[in-house]
Write a protein that holds these residues in place. Sequence first.
Motif, PDB file in Angstrom:
ATOM      1  N   ALA A   1      -2.645  -1.709   0.343  1.00 46.67           N
ATOM      2  CA  ALA A   1      -3.485  -0.498  -0.911  1.00 46.67           C
ATOM      3  C   ALA A   1      -2.573  -0.042  -2.324  1.00 46.67           C
ATOM      4  CB  ALA A   1      -3.125   0.615   0.515  1.00 46.67           C
ATOM      5  N   PHE A   2      -1.345  -0.383  -1.655  1.00 47.29           N
ATOM      6  CA  PHE A   2       0.234  -0.509  -3.035  1.00 47.29           C
ATOM      7  C   PHE A   2      -0.509  -1.538  -3.554  1.00 47.29           C
ATOM      8  CE2 PHE A   2       2.850   2.890  -0.442  1.00 47.29           C
ATOM      9  CZ  PHE A   2       2.644   3.857  -1.253  1.00 47.29           C
ATOM     10  N   LEU A   3      -0.815  -2.846  -3.815  1.00 46.80           N
ATOM     11  CA  LEU A   3      -0.629  -3.169  -4.082  1.00 46.80           C
ATOM     12  C   LEU A   3      -1.642  -3.883  -5.443  1.00 46.80           C
ATOM     13  CD1 LEU A   3      -0.160  -6.726  -4.916  1.00 46.80           C
ATOM     14  CD2 LEU A   3      -1.542  -7.565  -4.031  1.00 46.80           C
ATOM     15  N   GLN A   4      -3.494  -3.261  -4.237  1.00 45.92           N
ATOM     16  CA  GLN A   4      -4.293  -2.583  -5.033  1.00 45.92           C
ATOM     17  C   GLN A   4      -4.450  -1.509  -6.496  1.00 45.92           C
ATOM     18  OE1 GLN A   4      -7.756  -1.886  -2.474  1.00 45.92           O
ATOM     19  NE2 GLN A   4      -8.427  -4.437  -1.818  1.00 45.92           N
ATOM     20  N   ALA A   5      -3.650  -0.890  -5.670  1.00 45.55           N
ATOM     21  CA  ALA A   5      -3.169   0.189  -6.664  1.00 45.55           C
ATOM     22  C   ALA A   5      -2.186  -0.395  -8.171  1.00 45.55           C
ATOM     23  CB  ALA A   5      -2.144   1.416  -6.370  1.00 45.55           C
ATOM     24  N   TYR A   6      -1.430  -0.934  -8.037  1.00 48.94           N
ATOM     25  CA  TYR A   6      -0.797  -1.297  -8.993  1.00 48.94           C
ATOM     26  C   TYR A   6      -1.700  -2.580 -10.287  1.00 48.94           C
ATOM     27  CZ  TYR A   6       2.956  -4.430 -11.153  1.00 48.94           C
ATOM     28  OH  TYR A   6       3.232  -5.335 -11.851  1.00 48.94           O
ATOM     29  N   VAL A   7      -2.147  -3.556  -8.942  1.00 46.79           N
ATOM     30  CA  VAL A   7      -3.083  -3.368 -10.103  1.00 46.79           C
ATOM     31  C   VAL A   7      -4.389  -2.781 -11.003  1.00 46.79           C
ATOM     32  CG1 VAL A   7      -5.343  -5.630 -10.068  1.00 46.79           C
ATOM     33  CG2 VAL A   7      -2.929  -5.935  -8.585  1.00 46.79           C
ATOM     34  N   PHE A   8      -4.762  -2.151 -10.598  1.00 43.80           N
ATOM     35  CA  PHE A   8      -5.518  -0.821 -11.105  1.00 43.80           C
ATOM     36  C   PHE A   8      -4.326  -0.197 -12.182  1.00 43.80           C
ATOM     37  CE2 PHE A   8      -6.737   3.318 -12.163  1.00 43.80           C
ATOM     38  CZ  PHE A   8      -8.296   3.703 -11.703  1.00 43.80           C
TER      39      PHE A   8
ATOM     40  N   MET B   1     -11.560  -1.884   1.903  1.00 47.78           N
ATOM     41  CA  MET B   1     -11.187  -0.722   2.587  1.00 47.78           C
ATOM     42  C   MET B   1     -12.074  -0.925   3.963  1.00 47.78           C
ATOM     43  SD  MET B   1     -10.055   1.861  -0.449  1.00 47.78           S
ATOM     44  CE  MET B   1     -10.156   2.926   0.817  1.00 47.78           C
ATOM     45  N   LEU B   2     -13.575  -1.010   3.967  1.00 47.81           N
ATOM     46  CA  LEU B   2     -13.619  -1.309   4.840  1.00 47.81           C
ATOM     47  C   LEU B   2     -13.573  -2.129   5.521  1.00 47.81           C
ATOM     48  CD1 LEU B   2     -16.560   0.166   6.023  1.00 47.81           C
ATOM     49  CD2 LEU B   2     -17.916  -1.398   4.647  1.00 47.81           C
ATOM     50  N   ALA B   3     -13.258  -3.281   5.765  1.00 48.60           N
ATOM     51  CA  ALA B   3     -12.933  -4.731   6.374  1.00 48.60           C
ATOM     52  C   ALA B   3     -11.786  -3.793   7.137  1.00 48.60           C
ATOM     53  CB  ALA B   3     -12.620  -5.774   5.888  1.00 48.60           C
ATOM     54  N   GLY B   4     -10.523  -2.863   6.234  1.00 51.16           N
ATOM     55  CA  GLY B   4      -9.504  -3.149   7.629  1.00 51.16           C
ATOM     56  C   GLY B   4     -10.236  -1.935   8.645  1.00 51.16           C
TER      57      GLY B   4
ATOM     58  N   PRO C   1      -0.655  -4.883  17.471  1.00 50.99           N
ATOM     59  CA  PRO C   1      -1.485  -5.472  16.733  1.00 50.99           C
ATOM     60  C   PRO C   1      -2.426  -4.297  15.074  1.00 50.99           C
ATOM     61  CG  PRO C   1      -2.579  -6.858  18.601  1.00 50.99           C
ATOM     62  CD  PRO C   1      -1.146  -5.190  19.376  1.00 50.99           C
ATOM     63  N   ILE C   2      -2.641  -3.324  15.879  1.00 48.57           N
ATOM     64  CA  ILE C   2      -2.963  -1.849  15.397  1.00 48.57           C
ATOM     65  C   ILE C   2      -1.648  -1.757  14.302  1.00 48.57           C
ATOM     66  CG2 ILE C   2      -3.872   0.199  15.541  1.00 48.57           C
ATOM     67  CD1 ILE C   2      -5.466  -0.112  18.251  1.00 48.57           C
ATOM     68  N   ILE C   3      -0.892  -1.138  15.147  1.00 47.94           N
ATOM     69  CA  ILE C   3       0.130  -1.050  13.898  1.00 47.94           C
ATOM     70  C   ILE C   3       0.768  -2.505  12.579  1.00 47.94           C
ATOM     71  CG2 ILE C   3       2.883  -0.328  13.684  1.00 47.94           C
ATOM     72  CD1 ILE C   3       2.320   0.888  16.742  1.00 47.94           C
ATOM     73  N   ALA C   4       0.655  -3.585  13.265  1.00 47.47           N
ATOM     74  CA  ALA C   4       0.716  -4.140  12.307  1.00 47.47           C
ATOM     75  C   ALA C   4      -0.490  -4.256  10.965  1.00 47.47           C
ATOM     76  CB  ALA C   4       0.786  -6.169  12.976  1.00 47.47           C
ATOM     77  N   ILE C   5      -2.190  -4.183  11.341  1.00 49.42           N
ATOM     78  CA  ILE C   5      -2.377  -4.331  10.714  1.00 49.42           C
ATOM     79  C   ILE C   5      -2.871  -2.887   9.564  1.00 49.42           C
ATOM     80  CG2 ILE C   5      -5.856  -3.979  10.463  1.00 49.42           C
ATOM     81  CD1 ILE C   5      -5.196  -5.653  12.749  1.00 49.42           C
ATOM     82  N   CYS C   6      -2.332  -1.715  10.363  1.00 47.51           N
ATOM     83  CA  CYS C   6      -2.364  -0.435   9.183  1.00 47.51           C
ATOM     84  C   CYS C   6      -0.716  -0.936   8.416  1.00 47.51           C
ATOM     85  CB  CYS C   6      -1.496   1.169   9.970  1.00 47.51           C
ATOM     86  SG  CYS C   6      -2.774   1.309  12.148  1.00 47.51           S
ATOM     87  N   ILE C   7      -0.243  -1.763   9.266  1.00 52.39           N
ATOM     88  CA  ILE C   7       1.332  -1.708   8.023  1.00 52.39           C
ATOM     89  C   ILE C   7       0.467  -2.778   6.474  1.00 52.39           C
ATOM     90  CG2 ILE C   7       3.335  -2.798   7.147  1.00 52.39           C
ATOM     91  CD1 ILE C   7       4.435  -1.888   9.948  1.00 52.39           C
ATOM     92  N   LEU C   8      -0.226  -3.852   7.208  1.00 51.48           N
ATOM     93  CA  LEU C   8      -0.476  -4.811   6.727  1.00 51.48           C
ATOM     94  C   LEU C   8      -2.293  -3.569   5.547  1.00 51.48           C
ATOM     95  CD1 LEU C   8      -1.351  -7.607   5.476  1.00 51.48           C
ATOM     96  CD2 LEU C   8      -3.197  -7.872   7.187  1.00 51.48           C
TER      97      LEU C   8
ATOM     98  N   ARG D   1     -15.002  -4.246  -4.481  1.00 47.15           N
ATOM     99  CA  ARG D   1     -14.143  -5.297  -4.486  1.00 47.15           C
ATOM    100  C   ARG D   1     -13.691  -3.871  -3.179  1.00 47.15           C
ATOM    101  NH1 ARG D   1     -10.766  -9.936  -7.486  1.00 47.15           N
ATOM    102  NH2 ARG D   1     -10.467 -10.991  -5.787  1.00 47.15           N
ATOM    103  N   LEU D   2     -13.127  -3.057  -4.077  1.00 46.17           N
ATOM    104  CA  LEU D   2     -12.173  -2.449  -3.445  1.00 46.17           C
ATOM    105  C   LEU D   2     -13.181  -1.295  -1.631  1.00 46.17           C
ATOM    106  CD1 LEU D   2      -9.155  -1.337  -3.007  1.00 46.17           C
ATOM    107  CD2 LEU D   2     -10.489   1.235  -4.965  1.00 46.17           C
ATOM    108  N   PHE D   3     -13.922  -0.945  -1.971  1.00 47.91           N
ATOM    109  CA  PHE D   3     -14.472  -0.664  -0.827  1.00 47.91           C
ATOM    110  C   PHE D   3     -14.754  -1.636  -0.204  1.00 47.91           C
ATOM    111  CE2 PHE D   3     -19.034   0.381   0.512  1.00 47.91           C
ATOM    112  CZ  PHE D   3     -18.105   1.301   1.568  1.00 47.91           C
ATOM    113  N   ALA D   4     -15.332  -2.769  -0.406  1.00 48.79           N
ATOM    114  CA  ALA D   4     -15.275  -3.587   0.966  1.00 48.79           C
ATOM    115  C   ALA D   4     -14.246  -4.059   1.423  1.00 48.79           C
ATOM    116  CB  ALA D   4     -15.684  -4.889   0.923  1.00 48.79           C
TER     117      ALA D   4
END
Length: 71
Positions: free
Chosen positions: A49-56, A6-9, A37-44, A1-4
């Motif tokens: 990534a922080f949210l996934q690390a927190y859940v982990f 990251m790959l999609a982003g 849009p590129i900068i906005a997606i990088c921020i997103l 799930r994490l890989f998917a």
Amino acid sequence: RLFANMLAGHTLLHILAGFGMSMLKVDIFIALLMAFPIIAICILEFGIAFLQAYVFVVLLSIYLKESHYGH
């Protein structure tokens, strides 16, 4: 799930950057507009990534507590 996730982003960023580079040949103003849009997606992606690390970390601590103290 994490890989998917990251790959999609990264794939989305690659597509938008490629489109921005192809627009650079046509008009520099359109290419500069593609930076927003590129900068906005990088921020997103950074936030995700922080949210996934927190859940982990939360799940890991729960599992470690359960393995140490048992039921």
